[in-house]
Design a protein around this motif. Structure first.
Motif, PDB file in Angstrom:
ATOM      1  N   ASP A 275       0.816  -1.214   0.000  1.00 21.12           N
ATOM      2  CA  ASP A 275       0.000   0.000   0.000  1.00 21.12           C
ATOM      3  C   ASP A 275       0.853   1.268   0.000  1.00 21.12           C
ATOM      4  O   ASP A 275       0.397   2.322  -0.460  1.00 21.12           O
ATOM      5  N   ASP A 276       2.090   1.177   0.518  1.00 22.45           N
ATOM      6  CA  ASP A 276       2.923   2.376   0.614  1.00 22.45           C
ATOM      7  C   ASP A 276       4.288   2.212  -0.041  1.00 22.45           C
ATOM      8  O   ASP A 276       5.244   2.896   0.312  1.00 22.45           O
ATOM      9  N   ALA A 277       4.394   1.306  -1.014  1.00 19.71           N
ATOM     10  CA  ALA A 277       5.677   1.108  -1.683  1.00 19.71           C
ATOM     11  C   ALA A 277       5.472   0.724  -3.143  1.00 19.71           C
ATOM     12  O   ALA A 277       4.572  -0.049  -3.471  1.00 19.71           O
ATOM     13  N   VAL A 278       6.313   1.286  -4.018  1.00 18.19           N
ATOM     14  CA  VAL A 278       6.279   0.952  -5.440  1.00 18.19           C
ATOM     15  C   VAL A 278       7.685   0.653  -5.927  1.00 18.19           C
ATOM     16  O   VAL A 278       8.676   1.083  -5.325  1.00 18.19           O
ATOM     17  N   ALA A 279       7.765  -0.093  -7.006  1.00 20.50           N
ATOM     18  CA  ALA A 279       9.031  -0.320  -7.701  1.00 20.50           C
ATOM     19  C   ALA A 279       8.978   0.428  -9.020  1.00 20.50           C
ATOM     20  O   ALA A 279       8.031   0.269  -9.788  1.00 20.50           O
ATOM     21  N   LEU A 280       9.982   1.275  -9.260  1.00 19.13           N
ATOM     22  CA  LEU A 280      10.087   2.015 -10.516  1.00 19.13           C
ATOM     23  C   LEU A 280      11.168   1.372 -11.365  1.00 19.13           C
ATOM     24  O   LEU A 280      12.305   1.200 -10.909  1.00 19.13           O
ATOM     25  N   THR A 281      10.826   1.013 -12.595  1.00 15.10           N
ATOM     26  CA  THR A 281      11.797   0.434 -13.522  1.00 15.10           C
ATOM     27  C   THR A 281      12.062   1.413 -14.652  1.00 15.10           C
ATOM     28  O   THR A 281      11.123   1.917 -15.273  1.00 15.10           O
ATOM     29  N   PHE A 282      13.342   1.686 -14.900  1.00 14.26           N
ATOM     30  CA  PHE A 282      13.744   2.640 -15.930  1.00 14.26           C
ATOM     31  C   PHE A 282      14.397   1.908 -17.092  1.00 14.26           C
ATOM     32  O   PHE A 282      15.154   0.957 -16.909  1.00 14.26           O
ATOM     33  N   GLU A 283      14.109   2.384 -18.307  1.00  9.34           N
ATOM     34  CA  GLU A 283      14.786   1.897 -19.502  1.00  9.34           C
ATOM     35  C   GLU A 283      16.099   2.658 -19.661  1.00  9.34           C
ATOM     36  O   GLU A 283      16.125   3.875 -19.532  1.00  9.34           O
ATOM     37  N   VAL A 284      17.179   1.936 -19.929  1.00  6.23           N
ATOM     38  CA  VAL A 284      18.473   2.569 -20.126  1.00  6.23           C
ATOM     39  C   VAL A 284      18.847   2.441 -21.598  1.00  6.23           C
ATOM     40  O   VAL A 284      19.043   1.329 -22.094  1.00  6.23           O
ATOM     41  N   PRO A 285      18.931   3.557 -22.327  1.00  5.21           N
ATOM     42  CA  PRO A 285      19.308   3.490 -23.739  1.00  5.21           C
ATOM     43  C   PRO A 285      20.670   2.830 -23.908  1.00  5.21           C
ATOM     44  O   PRO A 285      21.546   2.944 -23.045  1.00  5.21           O
ATOM     45  N   GLU A 286      20.860   2.154 -25.010  1.00  9.82           N
ATOM     46  CA  GLU A 286      22.103   1.419 -25.232  1.00  9.82           C
ATOM     47  C   GLU A 286      23.330   2.320 -25.111  1.00  9.82           C
ATOM     48  O   GLU A 286      24.364   1.910 -24.570  1.00  9.82           O
ATOM     49  N   ALA A 287      23.221   3.561 -25.560  1.00 11.06           N
ATOM     50  CA  ALA A 287      24.359   4.476 -25.525  1.00 11.06           C
ATOM     51  C   ALA A 287      24.772   4.850 -24.096  1.00 11.06           C
ATOM     52  O   ALA A 287      25.890   5.315 -23.876  1.00 11.06           O
ATOM     53  N   LEU A 288      23.853   4.653 -23.120  1.00 11.78           N
ATOM     54  CA  LEU A 288      24.142   5.038 -21.736  1.00 11.78           C
ATOM     55  C   LEU A 288      24.399   3.849 -20.816  1.00 11.78           C
ATOM     56  O   LEU A 288      24.698   4.034 -19.636  1.00 11.78           O
ATOM     57  N   ARG A 289      24.297   2.647 -21.343  1.00  9.46           N
ATOM     58  CA  ARG A 289      24.349   1.474 -20.459  1.00  9.46           C
ATOM     59  C   ARG A 289      25.688   1.324 -19.739  1.00  9.46           C
ATOM     60  O   ARG A 289      25.726   0.889 -18.586  1.00  9.46           O
ATOM     61  N   ALA A 290      26.771   1.695 -20.399  1.00 13.81           N
ATOM     62  CA  ALA A 290      28.067   1.608 -19.731  1.00 13.81           C
ATOM     63  C   ALA A 290      28.119   2.540 -18.527  1.00 13.81           C
ATOM     64  O   ALA A 290      28.727   2.215 -17.502  1.00 13.81           O
TER      65      ALA A 290
END
Length: 362
Positions: free
Chosen positions: A24-39
């Motif tokens: 009820d009081d917690a979420v998980a946020l998932t972000f996409e990382v572009p290939e150019a920034l993955r390193a």
């Protein structure tokens, strides 16, 4: 980790791939990382991300949240990153994350930072966590068990109730996947369980009796304590009583409340004190305005100065004191050996001498 333009990290706009309701009081946020920034977003298990937003009134708000997804293998950085966000009463960013952020939105995310980490190695490891303190330890345990078949991990976690427990399924999955190498002990402070330990807080006295019954305390190569201040302090005291060397104990505080006690009186800065700071190879010297912390002085002149929480908790503003003397209001991020070596938290430091020199690059 791969080198970046700034050794202190940089913000990049990342798209939100998913928002998962954990409790009820917690979420998980998932972000996409572009290939150019993955390193740039390669991370060690246990590190955190600083998230940034600018309010309608123009104020900048930053908060740090630990990465709960496993660290990537090899040289390739992650395609996605997940953090856990627990709603804090009156919390400006956590309220925004719970009520407004949706898949497809773009959030400013700093590259990974933090020293509460475990590089996978053979041996027996353990953690004592409370509440949202599970987030970095989930990454640590999942990465260790996947990469090192010669490693074991014991997780002792404390939560208020079963309904308030973050990442319940993910931890259960680790238990199913590694039944011989992953040990899980759950304590609920406000709810009785059908089996296992009784309810109540995990304090120093209880942990002193519990831990030796669970595992060979002296053989554990590293202890990871994460969560509210009281839990972490109690666990540290218990481990010291059990003879664990301080060098094997690693801590990260998530919540600092009134239980920490009053802050020490602030030392008055000299009338004409100046701060010299080196950051990303460039140095400057500036006068300190009345009541400013060292970080505030630097930020007035270098907007790229590293910080996140400004509360002495995350350690992002860690710097080496080259010259002069400062007094820190409080410190929940630096280990004793770091302060003895000369490191300070710029957000909590106030000049005691006329001249103070800091090096953020060490």
């Amino acid at each position: 980790m791969a080198a970046t333009a700034s050794r202190h990290g940089a913000f990049h706009p990342l798209r939100v791939a998913a928002v998962e309701r954990l409790t009820d009081d917690a979420v998980a946020l998932t972000f996409e990382v572009p290939e150019a920034l993955r390193a740039e977003y390669r991370h060690a298990p246990g590190q955190h991300l600083a998230l940034r937003r600018v309010t309608d009134g123009g104020a900048e708000v930053r908060r740090t949240y630990s990465i709960c997804s496993p660290a990537p293998r090899g040289e390739q950085g992650p395609a996605r990153l997940t953090v856990g966000v627990r709603l804090v009463e009156g919390g400006e960013f956590s309220t925004y994350a719970h009520k407004e952020i949706a898949p497809g939105d773009v959030v400013e995310v700093m590259t990974p930072a933090g020293r509460f980490v475990l590089e996978p190695a053979a041996g027996h490891y353990a953690a004592v966590v409370g509440g949202s303190g599970i987030t970095p330890v989930l990454s640590i345990a999942a990465t260790l068990l996947a990469e090192r078949p010669d490693a074991r991990f014991c997780l002792v976690r404390s939560d208020r109730t079963a309904a308030s427990t973050m990442f319940l399924e993910e931890v259960a999955d680790l238990k199913d996947r590694y039944p011989e190498r992953f040990q899980l002990v759950t304590v609920l402070s406000r709810e009785e369980q059908d089996a296992g330990l009784g309810s109540g807080r995990l304090d120093r006295e209880r942990l002193t009796g519990l831990l030796p019954a669970l595992l060979p305390v002296g053989e554990v190569a590293g202890w990871f304590l994460c969560g509210p201040y009281g839990l972490v302090q109690g666990a540290e005291q218990a481990l010291k009583e059990l003879g664990v060397p301080r060098s094997r104990i690693h801590e990260e505080i998530f919540h600092v409340e009134d239980e920490t006690g009053p802050r020490p009186p602030r030392a008055a800065a000299p009338a004409h004190s100046r701060v010299t700071a080196r950051l990303d190879g460039r140095a400057g010297t500036w006068p300190v305005q009345d009541g400013e912390s060292v970080l505030e002085t630097v930020l007035r002149n270098r907007a790229d100065a590293p910080y996140a929480c400004k509360g002495g908790v995350c350690g992002t503003c860690r710097a080496f004191l080259v010259r002069g003397e400062v007094r820190m209001d409080r410190n929940f991020a630096l280990e004793e050996e770091e302060t003895e070596a000369g490191f300070v938290l710029a957000c909590q430091s106030h000049p005691v001498t006329d001249e103070v020199e800091l090096d953020f690059d060490r």
